[in-house]
Design a protein around this motif. Sequence first.
Motif, short mmCIF file in Angstrom:
data_model
loop_
_atom_site.label_atom_id
_atom_site.label_comp_id
_atom_site.label_asym_id
_atom_site.label_seq_id
_atom_site.Cartn_x
_atom_site.Cartn_y
_atom_site.Cartn_z
N LEU A 291 26.32 -34.02 41.52
CA LEU A 291 25.86 -34.96 42.55
C LEU A 291 24.40 -34.70 42.90
O LEU A 291 23.59 -35.64 42.99
N LEU A 292 24.04 -33.44 43.05
CA LEU A 292 22.67 -33.07 43.39
C LEU A 292 21.71 -33.40 42.24
O LEU A 292 20.60 -33.89 42.47
N LEU A 293 22.13 -33.16 41.01
CA LEU A 293 21.29 -33.53 39.87
C LEU A 293 21.09 -35.03 39.80
O LEU A 293 20.03 -35.51 39.36
N GLY A 294 22.07 -35.79 40.26
CA GLY A 294 21.98 -37.24 40.25
C GLY A 294 20.93 -37.81 41.19
O GLY A 294 20.49 -38.95 41.02
N ILE A 295 20.51 -37.04 42.19
CA ILE A 295 19.49 -37.55 43.12
C ILE A 295 18.07 -37.15 42.71
O ILE A 295 17.11 -37.58 43.32
N THR A 296 17.96 -36.29 41.67
CA THR A 296 16.62 -35.86 41.28
C THR A 296 15.83 -37.03 40.70
O THR A 296 16.38 -37.94 40.10
N THR A 297 14.53 -36.96 40.91
CA THR A 297 13.61 -37.97 40.39
C THR A 297 12.52 -37.24 39.61
O THR A 297 12.52 -36.02 39.51
N GLU A 298 11.58 -38.00 39.11
CA GLU A 298 10.47 -37.43 38.37
C GLU A 298 9.18 -37.70 39.12
O GLU A 298 8.94 -38.82 39.56
N SER A 299 8.37 -36.66 39.27
CA SER A 299 7.07 -36.85 39.91
C SER A 299 6.12 -37.51 38.93
O SER A 299 6.43 -37.67 37.76
N THR A 300 4.94 -37.86 39.40
CA THR A 300 3.98 -38.58 38.57
C THR A 300 3.54 -37.78 37.34
O THR A 300 3.21 -38.36 36.33
N HIS A 301 3.56 -36.45 37.43
CA HIS A 301 3.15 -35.64 36.27
C HIS A 301 4.36 -35.15 35.46
O HIS A 301 4.21 -34.27 34.61
N GLY A 302 5.55 -35.72 35.69
CA GLY A 302 6.71 -35.46 34.84
C GLY A 302 7.65 -34.37 35.31
O GLY A 302 8.73 -34.22 34.74
N THR A 303 7.28 -33.62 36.32
CA THR A 303 8.15 -32.56 36.83
C THR A 303 9.31 -33.18 37.61
O THR A 303 9.13 -34.15 38.33
N LYS A 304 10.47 -32.59 37.51
CA LYS A 304 11.63 -33.04 38.27
C LYS A 304 11.51 -32.59 39.72
O LYS A 304 10.93 -31.54 40.00
N ARG A 305 12.09 -33.39 40.62
CA ARG A 305 12.10 -33.00 42.03
C ARG A 305 13.32 -33.57 42.71
O ARG A 305 13.87 -34.59 42.30
N ALA A 306 13.76 -32.90 43.76
CA ALA A 306 14.87 -33.35 44.59
C ALA A 306 14.28 -33.85 45.90
O ALA A 306 13.72 -33.07 46.66
N HIS B 187 18.56 -30.05 34.20
CA HIS B 187 19.92 -29.69 33.76
C HIS B 187 20.70 -28.80 34.73
O HIS B 187 21.90 -28.67 34.60
N THR B 188 20.02 -28.18 35.69
CA THR B 188 20.67 -27.25 36.60
C THR B 188 20.08 -27.42 38.00
O THR B 188 18.88 -27.66 38.13
N PHE B 189 20.93 -27.27 39.02
CA PHE B 189 20.45 -27.34 40.41
C PHE B 189 20.71 -25.98 41.06
O PHE B 189 21.77 -25.76 41.65
N PRO B 190 19.75 -25.05 40.94
CA PRO B 190 19.97 -23.70 41.46
C PRO B 190 20.04 -23.65 42.99
O PRO B 190 19.21 -24.22 43.70
N VAL B 191 21.08 -22.96 43.46
CA VAL B 191 21.30 -22.75 44.89
C VAL B 191 21.69 -21.29 45.06
O VAL B 191 22.44 -20.74 44.26
N ALA B 192 21.18 -20.64 46.10
CA ALA B 192 21.53 -19.24 46.37
C ALA B 192 21.53 -19.00 47.88
O ALA B 192 20.95 -19.77 48.65
#
Length: 131
Positions: free
Chosen positions: A111-126, A70-75
């Motif tokens: 846009l950044l959230l739109g490129i995220t995928t899911e790893s094999t164990h269900g965690t989100k990743r960019a 739900h969020t793409f943290p950037v700092a």
Amino acid sequence: MGKWLSGGTPRMSNPEFWNGAIPWVCPKDMKRSRLWDTIDHLSAKALSNGTRQVPPSTLLLVVRGMILAHTFPVARAEVPLAFNQDIKALIPREDVDSDFLLWWLTANESLLLGITTESTHGTKRAPMDEL
């Protein structure tokens, strides 16, 4: 735009690596756009044992974790700091304005959230190739 770096976690079981003066960024620290300090801190010894330090003006992006649902943290680092493996660092070239990159990435969160995928164990990743 610059040079990408990966972070890491020094062995938690080694007290010589922890409770030093160096801020160590985890996703839990990425609640604001500028980082001056973090919850956890490392010793200088930890920098050559599992993680690395980046200079001020480096951009930090969370690239793994359920927060990416739900969020793409950037700092932006405002002080030298280290970071863990769930974060990628972008050290901008000298001719690239890190403040502009920070605000562009923030403004383009969807846009950044739109490129995220899911790893094999269900965690989100960019994926880095998309970034």
